[in-house]
Design an enzyme around this catalytic site. Structure first.
Site, PDB file in Angstrom:
ATOM      1  N   HIS A  26      -3.968 -20.765  12.219  1.00 54.34           N
ATOM      2  CA  HIS A  26      -5.332 -21.241  12.000  1.00 54.34           C
ATOM      3  C   HIS A  26      -6.211 -20.175  11.352  1.00 54.34           C
ATOM      4  CE1 HIS A  26      -9.317 -22.914  12.580  1.00 54.34           C
ATOM      5  NE2 HIS A  26      -9.645 -21.743  13.094  1.00 54.34           N
ATOM      6  N   ASP A  64       0.856  -1.187   0.000  1.00 55.82           N
ATOM      7  CA  ASP A  64       0.000   0.000   0.000  1.00 55.82           C
ATOM      8  C   ASP A  64       0.888   1.231   0.000  1.00 55.82           C
ATOM      9  OD1 ASP A  64       0.921   0.179   2.582  1.00 55.82           O
ATOM     10  OD2 ASP A  64      -1.005  -0.160   3.545  1.00 55.82           O
ATOM     11  N   CYS A  95      -5.131 -27.456  13.886  1.00 57.87           N
ATOM     12  CA  CYS A  95      -6.266 -28.310  14.215  1.00 57.87           C
ATOM     13  C   CYS A  95      -5.927 -29.794  14.093  1.00 57.87           C
ATOM     14  CB  CYS A  95      -7.455 -27.951  13.336  1.00 57.87           C
ATOM     15  SG  CYS A  95      -8.120 -26.297  13.696  1.00 57.87           S
ATOM     16  N   CYS A 122     -11.638 -28.344  10.318  1.00 58.59           N
ATOM     17  CA  CYS A 122     -10.479 -27.658   9.724  1.00 58.59           C
ATOM     18  C   CYS A 122      -9.317 -28.622   9.560  1.00 58.59           C
ATOM     19  CB  CYS A 122     -10.075 -26.469  10.602  1.00 58.59           C
ATOM     20  SG  CYS A 122      -8.642 -25.562   9.974  1.00 58.59           S
ATOM     21  N   ASP A 171      -3.092   8.211  -1.917  1.00 61.34           N
ATOM     22  CA  ASP A 171      -4.428   8.789  -1.870  1.00 61.34           C
ATOM     23  C   ASP A 171      -4.717   9.315  -0.470  1.00 61.34           C
ATOM     24  OD1 ASP A 171      -4.543   6.267  -0.608  1.00 61.34           O
ATOM     25  OD2 ASP A 171      -6.685   6.113  -0.983  1.00 61.34           O
ATOM     26  N   ASP A 199      -7.694  -7.661   1.719  1.00 62.96           N
ATOM     27  CA  ASP A 199      -6.635  -7.784   2.715  1.00 62.96           C
ATOM     28  C   ASP A 199      -7.142  -7.271   4.052  1.00 62.96           C
ATOM     29  OD1 ASP A 199      -4.998  -5.103   3.749  1.00 62.96           O
ATOM     30  OD2 ASP A 199      -6.237  -4.760   1.966  1.00 62.96           O
ATOM     31  N   CYS A 202      -6.103 -27.593   9.050  1.00 63.35           N
ATOM     32  CA  CYS A 202      -4.825 -26.874   9.200  1.00 63.35           C
ATOM     33  C   CYS A 202      -3.908 -27.576  10.198  1.00 63.35           C
ATOM     34  CB  CYS A 202      -5.065 -25.424   9.609  1.00 63.35           C
ATOM     35  SG  CYS A 202      -5.354 -25.146  11.376  1.00 63.35           S
ATOM     36  N   GLY A 255       0.859   4.194   1.840  1.00 56.75           N
ATOM     37  CA  GLY A 255       0.974   5.124   2.958  1.00 56.75           C
ATOM     38  C   GLY A 255      -0.255   6.000   3.097  1.00 56.75           C
ATOM     39  N   GLY A 256      -1.145   5.922   2.112  1.00 52.79           N
ATOM     40  CA  GLY A 256      -2.343   6.753   2.150  1.00 52.79           C
ATOM     41  C   GLY A 256      -3.233   6.476   3.342  1.00 52.79           C
TER      42      GLY A 256
END
Length: 381
Positions: free
Chosen positions: A339, A96, A313, A308, A150, A270, A310, A98-99
């Protein structure tokens, strides 16, 4: 039209919503969309190794221009060979501009036409960030996708203020595009602003789409406004963006908002949420959120989420996770962070499959029911 180094391929549109199934190709690989991007503010996703992110299916991660500018500095990262080499990540990176710090550090900055005067949040030293400087820093950092500089005005700001802000953001976008030094290696995205005002969002989108960016972002949402307002703005903003380029909704990471955003035609998301709440002991599961520090889990020897797959888990119990977190053990932070990130990346994988099979609405209904979003007074993030 330019030949951008970041391209979008539309593979399928959902028949009953605005959802899109596609792929984004960057100089460091191709990933499927819709995609959630883990946030690595300071060139690291907190407590998570790059190899683990790859295991989870992350095709791209996000880092922060403002914070990396302050430490360790863009020149040092350039000397190391760029962000990819510096952090040992060979897939996509988005930075990004810095806006957002213009918004979040509102008590420490002054906005002018030329740029923004800051006080460092680290030591109070005076700083200045312009559209040209933001692009120059990102050129040196070397991400695949860069963001225009921006202003992100508060959602409840006055119409007159937001109008002036949108006009300035458009001028800043043009300046940043002209300052871009590596257009063959780094894609630059424009950011549509306008708070909750439909005509200002239309004006912002018109200004930015006339400039032929590699992709387009929707900013100024998920900044404290009710989700109904965010969805309303997405309803009239996303259709204004080109179909043949990526669409990115900034700062969104709750399961319900991801699904709702996808249904309105967004490709990328994000948020720091999954790792931030994980460090406080809050986790996302198929049955809703679980605050693992709570005493009820002290003798709960089940996995965190039985549905799950992962690493957390598969290997550890709720009782063990609670013990680690109550004991301030770093391993607990790693396990809950792993997780939560896996949960959102897997959710997006399931969303992509639902689009592929033309049953996204049914998937949403089932997910919301199991997660608890349909319950009265449902707890959310």
């Amino acid at each position: 039209m330019s030949n951008h180094p970041v391209t979008y391929t539309l593979e399928k549109k959902d028949k009953r919503t605005g959802a899109r199934l596609g792929k984004i190709t960057t100089p460091h690989g191709t990933f499927e969309t819709p995609m959630f991007m883990p946030v690595g503010t300071l060139a690291t996703v907190k407590t998570i190794a790059p190899e683990e992110l790859e295991e989870m299916g992350a095709g791209i991660i996000l880092s922060n221009t403002y914070h990396l500018w302050l430490r360790p500095g863009e020149d040092l990262i350039a000397e190391a060979g760029g962000l990819h080499a510096f952090m040992n990540w060979d897939k996509g990176i988005l930075t990004d501009s810095g806006g957002f710090q213009v918004f979040s550090l509102s008590d420490m900055r002054r906005i002018e036409e030329e740029g923004v005067h800051f006080k460092s949040h680290l030591d109070g030293s005076k700083l200045f960030l312009s559209p040209e400087k933001a692009i120059n820093i990102q050129n040196k950092l070397g991400p695949d996708i860069m963001m225009s500089f921006d202003e992100c005005p508060p959602f409840d700001e006055s119409y007159d203020y937001v109008k002036k802000s949108v006009e300035r953001t458009s001028r800043w976008a043009e300046r940043g595009l002209e300052a871009h030094q590596n257009p063959d290696r780094q894609g630059l995205f424009g950011i549509v602003q306008g708070a909750g005002f439909e005509d200002l969002r239309k004006q912002s989108a018109k200004d930015l789409t006339s400039m032929d960016f590699a992709g387009y972002s929707i900013g100024g949402l998920s900044v404290g406004e009710p989700k109904e307002d965010m969805y309303r703005v997405l309803d009239f903003t996303t259709p204004l963006l080109p179909e043949h380029k990526p669409r990115y909704l900034m700062g969104v990471g709750t399961p319900d908002a991801l699904i709702e955003g996808v249904m309105r035609g967004v490709d990328m998301f994000d948020c720091v949420l999954p790792t931030r709440i994980a460090r406080n002991g809050t986790t996302m599961t198929s049955k809703g959120r679980v605050v693992i520090k709570n005493a009820i889990y002290a003798r709960d020897f089940r996995p965190l989420d039985e549905k799950c797959g992962c690493y957390t888990c598969r290997n550890y119990t709720r009782a063990y996770l609670r013990h680690l977190l109550k004991s301030d053990e770093t391993f607990g932070l790693r396990l809950t962070s792993y997780h939560n990130l896996y949960f959102l990346l897997d959710l997006m994988k399931k969303v992509r499959q639902a689009i592929r099979e033309d049953n996204l609405l049914e998937f949403k209904e089932q997910f919301f029911e199991e997660y608890g979003y349909n319950k009265p007074n449902a707890k959310n993030f």
